[in-house]
Design an enzyme around this catalytic site. Sequence first.
Site, PDB file in Angstrom:
ATOM      1  N   ASP A 169     -32.448 -23.221   5.126  1.00 54.32           N
ATOM      2  CA  ASP A 169     -33.338 -22.106   5.470  1.00 54.32           C
ATOM      3  C   ASP A 169     -34.543 -22.030   4.529  1.00 54.32           C
ATOM      4  O   ASP A 169     -35.673 -21.798   4.962  1.00 54.32           O
ATOM      5  CB  ASP A 169     -32.591 -20.761   5.394  1.00 54.32           C
ATOM      6  CG  ASP A 169     -31.747 -20.508   6.621  1.00 54.32           C
ATOM      7  OD1 ASP A 169     -32.000 -21.132   7.665  1.00 54.32           O
ATOM      8  OD2 ASP A 169     -30.822 -19.682   6.529  1.00 54.32           O
ATOM      9  N   ALA A 202     -29.768 -14.850   5.004  1.00 48.04           N
ATOM     10  CA  ALA A 202     -31.071 -15.520   5.078  1.00 48.04           C
ATOM     11  C   ALA A 202     -31.841 -15.326   3.769  1.00 48.04           C
ATOM     12  O   ALA A 202     -32.439 -16.276   3.246  1.00 48.04           O
ATOM     13  CB  ALA A 202     -31.876 -14.992   6.256  1.00 48.04           C
ATOM     14  N   SER A 252     -32.018 -23.043  19.150  1.00 47.52           N
ATOM     15  CA  SER A 252     -31.590 -24.267  18.457  1.00 47.52           C
ATOM     16  C   SER A 252     -31.187 -25.392  19.411  1.00 47.52           C
ATOM     17  O   SER A 252     -31.546 -26.557  19.162  1.00 47.52           O
ATOM     18  CB  SER A 252     -30.458 -23.950  17.471  1.00 47.52           C
ATOM     19  OG  SER A 252     -30.958 -23.149  16.432  1.00 47.52           O
ATOM     20  N   THR A 294     -25.265 -19.247  11.938  1.00 48.99           N
ATOM     21  CA  THR A 294     -26.302 -18.240  11.800  1.00 48.99           C
ATOM     22  C   THR A 294     -25.656 -16.870  11.708  1.00 48.99           C
ATOM     23  O   THR A 294     -24.436 -16.754  11.520  1.00 48.99           O
ATOM     24  CB  THR A 294     -27.361 -18.405  12.926  1.00 48.99           C
ATOM     25  OG1 THR A 294     -28.405 -17.481  12.693  1.00 48.99           O
ATOM     26  CG2 THR A 294     -26.787 -18.178  14.320  1.00 48.99           C
ATOM     27  N   ALA A 337     -31.313  -8.264   2.533  1.00 49.42           N
ATOM     28  CA  ALA A 337     -30.650  -8.973   1.430  1.00 49.42           C
ATOM     29  C   ALA A 337     -29.403  -9.690   1.924  1.00 49.42           C
ATOM     30  O   ALA A 337     -28.412  -9.808   1.206  1.00 49.42           O
ATOM     31  CB  ALA A 337     -30.304  -7.974   0.330  1.00 49.42           C
ATOM     32  N   GLY A 338     -29.457 -10.200   3.155  1.00 51.25           N
ATOM     33  CA  GLY A 338     -28.305 -10.890   3.734  1.00 51.25           C
ATOM     34  C   GLY A 338     -28.339 -12.387   3.466  1.00 51.25           C
ATOM     35  O   GLY A 338     -29.003 -12.867   2.537  1.00 51.25           O
ATOM     36  N   ASN A 370     -26.027 -22.762   6.089  1.00 48.24           N
ATOM     37  CA  ASN A 370     -26.404 -22.731   7.515  1.00 48.24           C
ATOM     38  C   ASN A 370     -26.138 -24.056   8.206  1.00 48.24           C
ATOM     39  O   ASN A 370     -26.325 -24.162   9.421  1.00 48.24           O
ATOM     40  CB  ASN A 370     -27.877 -22.324   7.691  1.00 48.24           C
ATOM     41  CG  ASN A 370     -28.831 -23.445   7.334  1.00 48.24           C
ATOM     42  OD1 ASN A 370     -28.495 -24.340   6.555  1.00 48.24           O
ATOM     43  ND2 ASN A 370     -30.020 -23.416   7.901  1.00 48.24           N
ATOM     44  N   LYS A 372     -23.160 -16.990   7.595  1.00 50.69           N
ATOM     45  CA  LYS A 372     -23.568 -17.955   6.566  1.00 50.69           C
ATOM     46  C   LYS A 372     -22.758 -17.865   5.270  1.00 50.69           C
ATOM     47  O   LYS A 372     -22.519 -18.874   4.615  1.00 50.69           O
ATOM     48  CB  LYS A 372     -25.054 -17.789   6.256  1.00 50.69           C
ATOM     49  CG  LYS A 372     -25.910 -18.232   7.409  1.00 50.69           C
ATOM     50  CD  LYS A 372     -27.365 -18.050   7.162  1.00 50.69           C
ATOM     51  CE  LYS A 372     -28.109 -18.407   8.444  1.00 50.69           C
ATOM     52  NZ  LYS A 372     -29.524 -18.175   8.357  1.00 50.69           N
TER      53      LYS A 372
HETATM   54  P1  NDP Z   1     -27.219 -10.869   7.653  1.00 49.19           P
HETATM   55  O1  NDP Z   1     -26.319 -10.201   8.648  1.00 49.19           O
HETATM   56  O2  NDP Z   1     -26.606 -11.707   6.590  1.00 49.19           O
HETATM   57  O3  NDP Z   1     -28.105  -9.739   6.913  1.00 49.19           O
HETATM   58  C1  NDP Z   1     -28.724  -8.743   7.670  1.00 49.19           C
HETATM   59  C2  NDP Z   1     -29.676  -7.948   6.787  1.00 49.19           C
HETATM   60  O4  NDP Z   1     -30.402  -7.057   7.646  1.00 49.19           O
HETATM   61  C3  NDP Z   1     -28.994  -7.076   5.746  1.00 49.19           C
HETATM   62  O5  NDP Z   1     -29.808  -7.015   4.613  1.00 49.19           O
HETATM   63  C4  NDP Z   1     -28.907  -5.717   6.444  1.00 49.19           C
HETATM   64  O6  NDP Z   1     -28.890  -4.631   5.546  1.00 49.19           O
HETATM   65  C5  NDP Z   1     -30.225  -5.723   7.185  1.00 49.19           C
HETATM   66  N1  NDP Z   1     -30.263  -4.855   8.384  1.00 49.19           N
HETATM   67  C6  NDP Z   1     -29.521  -4.993   9.511  1.00 49.19           C
HETATM   68  N2  NDP Z   1     -29.918  -4.082  10.424  1.00 49.19           N
HETATM   69  C7  NDP Z   1     -30.914  -3.354   9.859  1.00 49.19           C
HETATM   70  C8  NDP Z   1     -31.714  -2.259  10.298  1.00 49.19           C
HETATM   71  N3  NDP Z   1     -31.567  -1.732  11.513  1.00 49.19           N
HETATM   72  N4  NDP Z   1     -32.654  -1.759   9.454  1.00 49.19           N
HETATM   73  C9  NDP Z   1     -32.818  -2.304   8.211  1.00 49.19           C
HETATM   74  N5  NDP Z   1     -32.066  -3.323   7.730  1.00 49.19           N
HETATM   75  C10 NDP Z   1     -31.140  -3.846   8.552  1.00 49.19           C
HETATM   76  O7  NDP Z   1     -28.296 -11.691   8.521  1.00 49.19           O
HETATM   77  P2  NDP Z   1     -29.144 -12.967   8.061  1.00 49.19           P
HETATM   78  O8  NDP Z   1     -29.644 -12.710   6.687  1.00 49.19           O
HETATM   79  O9  NDP Z   1     -28.387 -14.212   8.318  1.00 49.19           O
HETATM   80  O10 NDP Z   1     -30.356 -12.959   9.127  1.00 49.19           O
HETATM   81  C11 NDP Z   1     -31.395 -11.976   9.038  1.00 49.19           C
HETATM   82  C12 NDP Z   1     -32.461 -12.257  10.099  1.00 49.19           C
HETATM   83  O11 NDP Z   1     -33.127 -13.482   9.822  1.00 49.19           O
HETATM   84  C13 NDP Z   1     -31.937 -12.364  11.522  1.00 49.19           C
HETATM   85  O12 NDP Z   1     -32.871 -11.759  12.394  1.00 49.19           O
HETATM   86  C14 NDP Z   1     -31.897 -13.859  11.759  1.00 49.19           C
HETATM   87  O13 NDP Z   1     -31.996 -14.187  13.134  1.00 49.19           O
HETATM   88  C15 NDP Z   1     -33.145 -14.300  10.994  1.00 49.19           C
HETATM   89  N6  NDP Z   1     -33.116 -15.712  10.570  1.00 49.19           N
HETATM   90  C16 NDP Z   1     -34.055 -16.571  11.078  1.00 49.19           C
HETATM   91  C17 NDP Z   1     -34.083 -17.892  10.664  1.00 49.19           C
HETATM   92  C18 NDP Z   1     -35.140 -18.809  11.202  1.00 49.19           C
HETATM   93  O14 NDP Z   1     -34.988 -20.029  11.044  1.00 49.19           O
HETATM   94  N7  NDP Z   1     -36.200 -18.317  11.791  1.00 49.19           N
HETATM   95  C19 NDP Z   1     -33.127 -18.421   9.692  1.00 49.19           C
HETATM   96  C20 NDP Z   1     -32.233 -17.424   9.176  1.00 49.19           C
HETATM   97  C21 NDP Z   1     -32.218 -16.122   9.636  1.00 49.19           C
HETATM   98  P3  NDP Z   1     -27.504  -4.075   4.892  1.00 49.19           P
HETATM   99  O15 NDP Z   1     -27.202  -4.974   3.726  1.00 49.19           O
HETATM  100  O16 NDP Z   1     -27.822  -2.698   4.512  1.00 49.19           O
HETATM  101  O17 NDP Z   1     -26.470  -4.170   6.000  1.00 49.19           O
END
Ligand code: NDP
Length: 279
Positions: free
Chosen positions: A105, A134, A19, A64, A131-132, A89, A68
């Site tokens: 996003d 993003a 960024s 990020t 399901a986070g 974000n 979020k």
């Molecule tokens: P969050 O921490 O909010 O959510 C993480 C998610 O990943 C949850 O659903 C979690 O599951 C799951 N998870 C974590 N580790 C594992 C694993 N080892 N195996 C399977 N599932 C896993 O993160 P965000 O939603 O904010 O971000 C998610 C990704 O998206 C990141 O890599 C981030 O960098 C990327 N991103 C990229 C953007 C872009 O502009 N290119 C913008 C936004 C995000 P559980 O609920 O079970 O914990």
Amino acid sequence: MTQPDRYAVFGHPIEHSQSPRIHALFAAQTGQDLIYTAEDVPPDRFESCVRAFFDGGGRGLNCTIPLKEMAWLLADNRSARAKRARAVNTLLLRGDGSIFGDNTDGIGLLRDLRDNLGLNLAGTKILILGAGGATRGILAPLLAERPDRLVIANRTVATAETLTVEFGDLGPVEGCGFAALAGRRFDLIINATAASLSGELPPLPADILAPGGSCYDLAYAAEPTPFVRWGQEKQAVVSADGIGMLVEQAAEAFLLWRGVRPQTRPVIETLEAERRTAK
Ligand code: NDP
């Protein structure tokens, strides 16, 4: 002499963030005088760091992983798309001292999928892994493209199911765990898990990508992510990482902060060229 306006991205981890580079390129392109830095901010220090940044003259923040949903809670006012996502974000300090929260996003992903990569989502079967925060941001814009079905598969099944309740009024959305994906096929698989950050691949059935289907990893890295490589092995028509989305969501944040929209294509091309020469 006036100091440049200050912006930053907060996240944990943050060291690989592109960024600052993107916003430096936007600033140069549009002639804006600003500084944009990346700060490692763990969740337990998030609120105090945001307050300190704005009290110290900062103008806007990106938030990020994993901040979020906390940013959504902290904002005094929110855009309609942030309200829907319950994830923020982009934060903007307004003239009256209040903090405005937006979520760029979803529009960022859509611009990359549709405008940059040429994918048509109408009538398709879409799978989102994760399901986070993003996923919260991308659900409404994806459902607005009228897919035939949108399935959210998550390690913690209850979180995926909660999202189907929250977003079910917008279209045919369904939540499940990874085990329930056996025997199903999708035209577009979007990896929105944090698995790529630790070099992992979510557990996927071998034949889950429909012929002619595409893969998109929200994560991005200097090398192809495990999920991008998986898509290439499965003969995906497009198997892209999230660098285009990152640039597109950043452009929308830049517009909110500075009132001017930078051109994204040259910035994506610059970042791609830098990745090629870094290899
Ligand atoms: P969050 O921490 O909010 O959510 C993480 C998610 O990943 C949850 O659903 C979690 O599951 C799951 N998870 C974590 N580790 C594992 C694993 N080892 N195996 C399977 N599932 C896993 O993160 P965000 O939603 O904010 O971000 C998610 C990704 O998206 C990141 O890599 C981030 O960098 C990327 N991103 C990229 C953007 C872009 O502009 N290119 C913008 C936004 C995000 P559980 O609920 O079970 O914990």
